[in-house]
Design an enzyme around this catalytic site. Structure first.
Site, PDB file in Angstrom:
ATOM      1  N   THR A 163     -26.345  -6.192 -36.409  1.00 47.41           N
ATOM      2  CA  THR A 163     -27.409  -7.117 -35.990  1.00 47.41           C
ATOM      3  C   THR A 163     -27.188  -7.587 -34.546  1.00 47.41           C
ATOM      4  OG1 THR A 163     -27.609  -7.845 -38.276  1.00 47.41           O
ATOM      5  CG2 THR A 163     -28.575  -9.279 -36.599  1.00 47.41           C
ATOM      6  N   ASN A 171     -33.030  -7.348 -30.175  1.00 43.70           N
ATOM      7  CA  ASN A 171     -32.232  -6.192 -30.604  1.00 43.70           C
ATOM      8  C   ASN A 171     -33.063  -4.948 -30.948  1.00 43.70           C
ATOM      9  OD1 ASN A 171     -33.178  -7.140 -33.006  1.00 43.70           O
ATOM     10  ND2 ASN A 171     -31.187  -7.486 -33.960  1.00 43.70           N
ATOM     11  N   GLU A 207     -40.845  -3.722 -48.072  1.00 44.08           N
ATOM     12  CA  GLU A 207     -41.319  -3.715 -46.679  1.00 44.08           C
ATOM     13  C   GLU A 207     -42.362  -2.610 -46.461  1.00 44.08           C
ATOM     14  OE1 GLU A 207     -37.668  -3.502 -44.424  1.00 44.08           O
ATOM     15  OE2 GLU A 207     -37.134  -5.582 -44.921  1.00 44.08           O
ATOM     16  N   LYS A 244     -39.360  -3.134 -32.256  1.00 42.51           N
ATOM     17  CA  LYS A 244     -39.796  -4.504 -31.964  1.00 42.51           C
ATOM     18  C   LYS A 244     -40.465  -4.562 -30.586  1.00 42.51           C
ATOM     19  CE  LYS A 244     -36.038  -6.381 -34.833  1.00 42.51           C
ATOM     20  NZ  LYS A 244     -35.004  -7.449 -34.954  1.00 42.51           N
ATOM     21  N   HIS A 266     -35.835  -2.788 -36.051  1.00 42.89           N
ATOM     22  CA  HIS A 266     -35.538  -3.257 -37.408  1.00 42.89           C
ATOM     23  C   HIS A 266     -35.319  -2.072 -38.338  1.00 42.89           C
ATOM     24  CE1 HIS A 266     -36.062  -5.239 -41.322  1.00 42.89           C
ATOM     25  NE2 HIS A 266     -36.833  -4.207 -41.630  1.00 42.89           N
ATOM     26  N   TYR A 269     -39.910 -11.703 -42.858  1.00 45.69           N
ATOM     27  CA  TYR A 269     -38.601 -12.359 -42.665  1.00 45.69           C
ATOM     28  C   TYR A 269     -38.430 -13.577 -43.565  1.00 45.69           C
ATOM     29  CZ  TYR A 269     -37.411  -9.470 -38.566  1.00 45.69           C
ATOM     30  OH  TYR A 269     -37.079  -8.443 -37.721  1.00 45.69           O
TER      31      TYR A 269
HETATM   32  P1  IDP Z   1     -30.920  -7.252 -39.263  1.00 47.48           P
HETATM   33  O1  IDP Z   1     -32.136  -7.098 -38.387  1.00 47.48           O
HETATM   34  O2  IDP Z   1     -29.730  -6.535 -38.682  1.00 47.48           O
HETATM   35  O3  IDP Z   1     -31.176  -6.879 -40.706  1.00 47.48           O
HETATM   36  P2  IDP Z   1     -31.019 -10.038 -40.097  1.00 47.48           P
HETATM   37  O4  IDP Z   1     -29.840 -10.906 -40.395  1.00 47.48           O
HETATM   38  O5  IDP Z   1     -31.887  -9.592 -41.223  1.00 47.48           O
HETATM   39  O6  IDP Z   1     -30.488  -8.797 -39.246  1.00 47.48           O
HETATM   40  O7  IDP Z   1     -31.906 -10.836 -39.043  1.00 47.48           O
HETATM   41  C1  IDP Z   1     -33.208 -10.384 -38.729  1.00 47.48           C
HETATM   42  C2  IDP Z   1     -33.423 -10.516 -37.244  1.00 47.48           C
HETATM   43  O8  IDP Z   1     -33.331 -11.897 -36.870  1.00 47.48           O
HETATM   44  C3  IDP Z   1     -32.355  -9.833 -36.366  1.00 47.48           C
HETATM   45  O9  IDP Z   1     -32.572  -8.447 -36.209  1.00 47.48           O
HETATM   46  C4  IDP Z   1     -32.513 -10.586 -35.066  1.00 47.48           C
HETATM   47  O10 IDP Z   1     -33.691 -10.139 -34.370  1.00 47.48           O
HETATM   48  C5  IDP Z   1     -32.781 -12.006 -35.562  1.00 47.48           C
HETATM   49  N1  IDP Z   1     -31.551 -12.787 -35.636  1.00 47.48           N
HETATM   50  C6  IDP Z   1     -30.584 -12.717 -36.578  1.00 47.48           C
HETATM   51  N2  IDP Z   1     -29.584 -13.576 -36.315  1.00 47.48           N
HETATM   52  C7  IDP Z   1     -29.938 -14.215 -35.173  1.00 47.48           C
HETATM   53  C8  IDP Z   1     -29.321 -15.232 -34.379  1.00 47.48           C
HETATM   54  O11 IDP Z   1     -28.220 -15.730 -34.669  1.00 47.48           O
HETATM   55  N3  IDP Z   1     -30.008 -15.637 -33.260  1.00 47.48           N
HETATM   56  C9  IDP Z   1     -31.212 -15.115 -32.908  1.00 47.48           C
HETATM   57  N4  IDP Z   1     -31.819 -14.155 -33.622  1.00 47.48           N
HETATM   58  C10 IDP Z   1     -31.203 -13.709 -34.736  1.00 47.48           C
HETATM   59 MG    MG Z   2     -32.383  -7.791 -42.138  1.00 48.17          MG
END
Ligand code: IDP
Ligand code: MG
Length: 151
Positions: free
Chosen positions: A93, A114, A128, A11, A117, A51
Site C-alpha cells: 500500500t 499510489n 468490486e 487511479k 488499486h 472503500y
Molecule cells: P490497498 O490499496 O493496498 O488495498 P488499503 O489499506 O485498502 O490499501 O487502502 C486503500 C487506499 O487508501 C490506499 O491504496 C491508499 O490510496 C489509501 N490509504 C491507505 N492508507 C493511507 C494512509 O495512511 N494515508 C493516506 N491514504 C491512505
Molecule cells: Mg484495499
C-alpha cells in the site's frame, strides 16, 4: 485451469501521469486475460461504497476526494491466482515499502497517491467487479494462447 478474477483500477494520478498503457501492458504481458475495461470519473457515492471498510479512517474523506478528482480506468483481469498475482504486481500500500519492479515500487512515492488499486481477496474481487461493472460489460472470450500459458 482456475478462472479467478480480480478488479484492477488505475487511479486519477495514474491517468494524469500517463501510466495507463504501461500498467495495462504489465497485466497483459503477465498472461492474465482482460475481460472488462472502462474509463470514467466515479461519483463520491460509488467510491464511498468501494472503500466502505475504510470509512472510519482519518484519511477517508481525502481518499474519496482524490479518487473522484479525475477519471479512473477500471478493469477485470482473469487467470490462475489472479487476485494474489495482482497484489504482488502492485506492491505494498505504501510505495516506500514496495520493491522496485512492482507498480507502486516503480512509479510513486506517497501512500496517498499510489496510482493503482487491486482487490485484496477473492471475495472482495467479486464484490468490486459487480460494484463497478454491469454483467453485460464483462466479455467472455477464450485466449488462443492459453495452451502456452497453462500446462
Ligand atoms: P490497498 O490499496 O493496498 O488495498 P488499503 O489499506 O485498502 O490499501 O487502502 C486503500 C487506499 O487508501 C490506499 O491504496 C491508499 O490510496 C489509501 N490509504 C491507505 N492508507 C493511507 C494512509 O495512511 N494515508 C493516506 N491514504 C491512505
Ligand atoms: Mg484495499
Amino acid at each position: 485451469m482456475s478462472s479467478e478474477r480480480t478488479f484492477i483500477m488505475i487511479k486519477p494520478d495514474g491517468v494524469q501521469r500517463t501510466l495507463v498503457g504501461d500498467i495495462i501492458q504489465r497485466f497483459e504481458k503477465k498472461g492474465l486475460k482482460l475481460t472488462a475495461l472502462k474509463m470514467f470519473q466515479a461519483s463520491m457515492d460509488l467510491l464511498r461504497q468501494h472503500y466502505n471498510d475504510l470509512s472510519s479512517k482519518s484519511f477517508f474523506e481525502d481518499l474519496i476526494n482524490y479518487m473522484s478528482s479525475g477519471p479512473l480506468v477500471c478493469m477485470v483481469w482473469e487467470g490462475l491466482n489472479a487476485v494474489k498475482t495482482g497484489r504482488q504486481m502492485l506492491g505494498e500500500t505504501d510505495p516506500f515499502n514496495s520493491l522496485p519492479g512492482t507498480i507502486r515500487g516503480d512509479y510513486c512515492l506517497h501512500i496517498g497517491r499510489n496510482v493503482c488499486h487491486g482487490s485484496d481477496s477473492i471475495d472482495s474481487a467479486e464484490k468490486e467487479i459487480y460494484l463497478w461493472f454491469k454483467k453485460d460489460e464483462l466479455c467472455l472470450w477464450s485466449k488462443t494462447t492459453a495452451q502456452w500459458l497453462y500446462e
